[in-house]
Design a protein around this motif. Structure first.
Motif, PDB file in Angstrom:
ATOM      1  N   ASN A  20       0.783  -1.234   0.000  1.00  0.00           N
ATOM      2  CA  ASN A  20       0.000   0.000   0.000  1.00  0.00           C
ATOM      3  C   ASN A  20       0.822   1.296   0.000  1.00  0.00           C
ATOM      4  O   ASN A  20       0.284   2.371   0.174  1.00  0.00           O
ATOM      5  CB  ASN A  20      -0.975   0.028   1.171  1.00  0.00           C
ATOM      6  N   LEU A  21       2.144   1.174  -0.187  1.00  0.00           N
ATOM      7  CA  LEU A  21       2.931   2.396  -0.334  1.00  0.00           C
ATOM      8  C   LEU A  21       2.926   2.757  -1.805  1.00  0.00           C
ATOM      9  O   LEU A  21       3.441   2.013  -2.629  1.00  0.00           O
ATOM     10  CB  LEU A  21       4.383   2.152   0.089  1.00  0.00           C
ATOM     11  N   ARG A  22       2.307   3.889  -2.184  1.00  0.00           N
ATOM     12  CA  ARG A  22       2.254   4.164  -3.603  1.00  0.00           C
ATOM     13  C   ARG A  22       2.711   5.592  -3.925  1.00  0.00           C
ATOM     14  O   ARG A  22       2.654   6.493  -3.100  1.00  0.00           O
ATOM     15  CB  ARG A  22       0.872   3.912  -4.192  1.00  0.00           C
ATOM     16  N   PRO A  29       1.544  23.256 -10.448  1.00  0.00           N
ATOM     17  CA  PRO A  29       0.463  24.005 -11.086  1.00  0.00           C
ATOM     18  C   PRO A  29       0.833  24.388 -12.517  1.00  0.00           C
ATOM     19  O   PRO A  29       2.008  24.525 -12.844  1.00  0.00           O
ATOM     20  CB  PRO A  29       0.317  25.258 -10.231  1.00  0.00           C
ATOM     21  N   TRP A  31       0.476  27.162 -14.121  1.00  0.00           N
ATOM     22  CA  TRP A  31       1.175  28.434 -14.300  1.00  0.00           C
ATOM     23  C   TRP A  31       2.660  28.281 -14.015  1.00  0.00           C
ATOM     24  O   TRP A  31       3.509  28.914 -14.633  1.00  0.00           O
ATOM     25  CB  TRP A  31       0.561  29.528 -13.418  1.00  0.00           C
ATOM     26  N   SER A 129      48.159  64.838  -3.886  1.00  0.00           N
ATOM     27  CA  SER A 129      46.892  64.825  -4.616  1.00  0.00           C
ATOM     28  C   SER A 129      46.136  66.133  -4.501  1.00  0.00           C
ATOM     29  O   SER A 129      45.313  66.454  -5.342  1.00  0.00           O
ATOM     30  CB  SER A 129      46.024  63.667  -4.127  1.00  0.00           C
TER      31      SER A 129
ATOM     32  N   ILE B  13      -2.563   3.623   7.992  1.00  0.00           N
ATOM     33  CA  ILE B  13      -2.042   4.178   6.743  1.00  0.00           C
ATOM     34  C   ILE B  13      -3.169   4.772   5.914  1.00  0.00           C
ATOM     35  O   ILE B  13      -3.066   5.882   5.363  1.00  0.00           O
ATOM     36  CB  ILE B  13      -1.291   3.094   5.942  1.00  0.00           C
ATOM     37  N   TYR B  17      -3.616   8.699   4.418  1.00  0.00           N
ATOM     38  CA  TYR B  17      -3.891   9.105   3.048  1.00  0.00           C
ATOM     39  C   TYR B  17      -5.198   9.865   2.944  1.00  0.00           C
ATOM     40  O   TYR B  17      -5.330  10.805   2.158  1.00  0.00           O
ATOM     41  CB  TYR B  17      -3.933   7.885   2.121  1.00  0.00           C
ATOM     42  N   THR B  27      -4.167  25.077  -6.465  1.00  0.00           N
ATOM     43  CA  THR B  27      -3.017  25.522  -7.257  1.00  0.00           C
ATOM     44  C   THR B  27      -3.463  26.014  -8.629  1.00  0.00           C
ATOM     45  O   THR B  27      -2.699  26.018  -9.574  1.00  0.00           O
ATOM     46  CB  THR B  27      -1.998  24.385  -7.435  1.00  0.00           C
ATOM     47  N   GLY B  28      -4.712  26.418  -8.702  1.00  0.00           N
ATOM     48  CA  GLY B  28      -5.180  27.050  -9.927  1.00  0.00           C
ATOM     49  C   GLY B  28      -5.548  26.079 -11.032  1.00  0.00           C
ATOM     50  O   GLY B  28      -5.699  26.483 -12.180  1.00  0.00           O
ATOM     51  N   GLY B  29      -5.658  24.811 -10.703  1.00  0.00           N
ATOM     52  CA  GLY B  29      -6.030  23.833 -11.721  1.00  0.00           C
ATOM     53  C   GLY B  29      -7.416  24.118 -12.269  1.00  0.00           C
ATOM     54  O   GLY B  29      -7.718  23.839 -13.425  1.00  0.00           O
ATOM     55  N   MET B 218      -4.267  34.610 -13.234  1.00  0.00           N
ATOM     56  CA  MET B 218      -3.684  34.168 -11.956  1.00  0.00           C
ATOM     57  C   MET B 218      -4.656  34.366 -10.788  1.00  0.00           C
ATOM     58  O   MET B 218      -4.795  33.514  -9.925  1.00  0.00           O
ATOM     59  CB  MET B 218      -2.384  34.925 -11.685  1.00  0.00           C
ATOM     60  N   GLN B 374      42.421  67.355   1.441  1.00  0.00           N
ATOM     61  CA  GLN B 374      43.769  67.106   0.927  1.00  0.00           C
ATOM     62  C   GLN B 374      44.277  68.354   0.246  1.00  0.00           C
ATOM     63  O   GLN B 374      43.977  68.553  -0.906  1.00  0.00           O
ATOM     64  CB  GLN B 374      43.680  65.910  -0.037  1.00  0.00           C
TER      65      GLN B 374
END
Lengths: 287, 476
Positions: A20-22, A29, A31, A129, B13, B17, B27-29, B218, B374
């Motif tokens: 089950n580790l996938r 994104p 942009w 100078s 687990i 998930y 993310t602007g999808g 954007m 100087q």
């Protein structure tokens, strides 16, 4: 790897370990991806426009870019731009005498600004100078001039150089006591009251009033400024005694003081000499 | 490993998930098509938007023969109606920036991200762009449908008009920005005769592209991922800050209204889970999740919720401006009892006072004295000591004037080179090199103070003066 995806409907890549580790697929994104590709296009365009790839095979050097841009060309354009600004001033300077430049306030201001570099390159090594002089080298900022502080004389001094001469008076001509007596009255500024001044012939070069003679470059013995300032812990009196004893630029005495201004007539253009003369005049002592 | 343990581990687990799956990362999808609803806050937002009209029309104001407000960078002058500020007085700009920075802080501390929600150009321009979108393409549902529909003449026409309008606004934004830095009327003339300078043209192009891209595409992504203020402002908010808040005590547990159900039989909270607060949100967040980075505090969800509450016959204000402390029934201190507000206000007042003082006390001329280093001094043949100074006269008047320079200092002081007055050109620094001679016996120490005075009269006879202290240096 399983044949059938046990986690359907999830954005995994189908790579699954330990049941089950996938690996999930979460792309950046859009942009961000657009910006990524645009920057690559930018890089390609840059490589076409400007020089980019060095060490090409066949000894052709590098890609030149379609615009033919080089740093050297840009530099030269910059210099040309500056020279265009300076051109009208430089033309005016070429057609005027140093004295006339001095009278034109705006032009004199430009000259002082532009001669600063010239002074640093050619004069500052000896005169400092700021024209403050140094051990053995005259101050240019004060009002005491051996040959004269008017603008035309300054031009002449720079062009031709100067090398005055004073004979060594030590030994046969003057005794130690006489030298001591003269030196003391010079330091006190009252040399004309000393009978030795006339008796020993000092008057011949330094004049009856002891103020020196400009055409000869003989020093003014009555003022508070000394051509040779004391060094290494000696007093002004020691310094004056040394000058009387060994003279200045006197061929007969190897210990004679060396005081020579080289000529710049063959090293600098006439314009540059005019500019320098105005600059020196403006240091504070012009007359 | 026993089967039991294995299942437990799998469950843990899965839970992990699951958590990640519910964390929505915008993310602007997907383009957020926010619904527009009228209301109190919507009206206020329009007024705040209108504030930016100053940006568009300000440059056309005139003052005498020049633009009233002009940042003249090539000539290094800043005209503000009757006042001209030169770079030498630029310290006032620092105070102005301080003022606005603190204003941002104090407003945020008291009522949240008002800047973000109402005044920020990103918010305002996006608001305008989506307004145009709605006028052309219709409400959100229609817009989504149109986005999915295949390209045909009808869609192409609508999209073309929209994008052209967006570009036009972007162009006008660019022109208006440039107009603050150059004569506005001349700028338009140059545009129509295609005579624009490279700087002006590229600035306008940059602003056109920037406005079009940022407000057109954007949008809320800028607030989420580009804007640093958005994050800084979040830090300034605390439990006493009044911000648009969902009253979860009253609203939860939320649930839909069932048709025909009597109100007194309802066991759920006031929130009817209609989703209107999310539908109207320009950044697409759910206010009911509590405070979050995506919320720009524009208060449009308050309008939406109030409208629904009125419709279903419940008191309004389920979402309202409220601090977290108030919401939790904690005792809250009034604004004037909070030290943060006091400190901010003090800094604000100081900055304003400084600017006021600066504008009121701009001198006609100002002199600076540079002592030559100087050499520090030169001995003269008569035994006096000479110092060299460069006097820089800054003429802040609108006319060229003659300035007379004099000096006071040790006894027997002689000023050389000041016989002729200095002709000081307007808005320029004019230098003059001067020498001062003092008999050595009059110098009481290595350095003695010396004061330079510059005086003169304007053409209409008004006197002006400025002075500056320096030092006279002699031998030990």
């Amino acid at each position: 790897m399983a044949d059938k995806n046990p986690f359907p409907g999830e954005n995994n890549t189908g790579h699954i370990w330990d049941d089950n580790l996938r690996e999930l697929n979460n792309p950046p994104p859009r942009w961000w991806m657009i910006a990524f590709w645009v920057s690559i296009l930018w890089w390609i365009a840059y490589g076409i426009i400007y020089p980019m790839w060095p060490a090409l095979p066949g000894g052709t050097g590098f890609t030149k870019g379609v615009t033919g841009w080089t740093a050297m060309k840009e530099y030269k354009e910059g210099v040309a731009e500056v020279q265009e600004v300076r051109a009208p001033f430089e033309k005016k300077i070429a057609s005027m005498s140093a004295a006339d430049i001095l009278k034109d306030e705006g032009l004199a201001e430009y000259t002082v600004a532009s001669a600063k570099v010239l002074f640093g390159d050619n004069c500052a090594a000896c005169h400092g100078s700021g024209g403050q002089g140094g051990p053995g080298f005259p101050v240019l900022a004060d009002d005491d001039w051996l040959y004269g502080g008017d603008i035309n004389t300054i031009v002449q001094t720079i062009t031709m150089g100067r090398k005055g001469m004073m004979p060594a008076k030590g030994g046969a001509e003057l005794s130690a006591e006489e030298i001591d007596s003269l030196a003391k009255s010079i330091v006190a500024g009252k040399v004309t009251e000393n009978p030795l001044f006339v008796a020993k012939g000092c008057i011949g070069c330094h004049g009856p009033d002891g103020k020196g003679m400009k055409p000869l470059g003989s020093a003014n013995l009555t003022d508070q400024i000394f051509r040779f300032v004391p060094v290494n812990g000696e007093t002004q009196l020691d310094s004056v005694k040394y000058t009387i004893t060994h003279g200045v630029n006197f061929p007969g005495d190897p210990k004679s003081r060396v005081a020579e201004m080289p000529s710049f007539g063959d090293r600098l253009s006439e314009n540059d000499i005019k500019k320098l003369a105005v600059y020196v005049y403006k240091l504070g002592g012009g007359q | 490993m026993s089967d039991n343990q294995q299942t437990k581990r799998d469950a843990a687990i899965d839970a992990l998930y699951e958590e990640a799956a519910h964390w929505e990362l915008n993310t602007g999808g997907e383009t957020i098509h926010a619904k527009r609803m009228p209301g109190r806050w919507r009206t206020r937002k329009w007024w705040a938007d209108a504030f930016w009209l100053i940006f568009f029309f300000g440059p056309y104001l005139r003052w005498g023969d020049r633009q009233a407000v002009l940042f003249d960078i090539p000539n290094r002058q800043f005209h503000l109606f009757g006042v001209t500020v030169l770079p030498q007085d630029i310290w006032m700009l620092a105070l102005l920036l301080l003022f606005f920075a603190i204003l941002l802080a104090v407003v945020t501390a008291v009522v949240g991200r008002v800047w973000c929600g109402f005044f920020c150009f990103q918010t305002v321009w996006t608001d305008l762009f989506t307004w145009i979108e709605e006028k052309l393409e219709g409400p959100p549902a229609k817009r989504r449908k149109l986005d999915k529909a295949p390209m045909d003449f009808h869609k192409f026409r609508i999209k073309l008009i929209k994008h052209l309008l967006w570009l036009l606004i972007g162009f006008l934004t660019g022109v208006s920005f440039v107009a603050w830095f150059t004569d506005a009327y001349q700028l338009w003339y140059d545009i129509f005769t295609l005579n624009l300078s490279v700087v002006a043209a590229s600035t306008i192009a940059l602003f056109t592209a920037g406005t079009y891209g940022l407000a057109g595409f954007m949008r809320e992504q800028v607030c989420f991922w580009l804007c640093p203020y958005a994050r800084i402002q979040g830090v300034m908010v605390d439990n006493t800050t009044a911000v648009p808040t969902y009253d979860f005590h009253r609203g939860e547990p939320r649930g839909r209204i069932k048709k025909g159900q009597k109100d007194q039989n309802r066991k759920l909270g006031d929130c009817v889970d209609c989703g209107q607060c999310v539908a109207v949100c320009p950044t697409g967040v759910d206010i009911r999740h509590g405070q979050q980075e995506g919320c720009i505090m524009c208060a449009l969800c308050i309008d939406a919720c109030d409208a629904v509450m009125e419709k279903v016959g419940r008191p309004t204000g389920l979402i309202r401006y409220e601090s977290l402390d108030e919401l939790n029934g904690k005792e809250t201190r009034p604004i004037y009892m909070r030290p943060r507000v006091w400190i901010y206000t003090a800094v604000l007042t100081l900055a304003l006072a400084g600017i006021g003082y600066g504008l009121l006390s701009i001198d006609a001329i100002e002199i600076k004295v540079l002592h030559a280093r100087q050499p520090l001094y030169v001995m003269q043949s008569d035994g006096s000591v000479q110092n060299k100074y460069t006097i820089k006269i800054l003429n802040k008047l609108d006319q060229d004037v003659d300035v007379k320079i004099s000096a006071t200092g040790p006894k027997g002081l002689v000023l050389v080179g000041a016989d002729k007055p200095v002709y000081a050109k307007r808005s320029k620094v004019t230098p003059r090199t001067l020498f001062v001679r003092v008999p050595r016996q009059n110098l009481t120490s290595e350095t003695v103070p010396i004061v330079f005075h510059a005086t003169g009269r304007t053409r209409d006879g008004k006197q002006f003066a400025s002075e500056r202290e320096s030092v006279f240096i002699g031998p030990r």
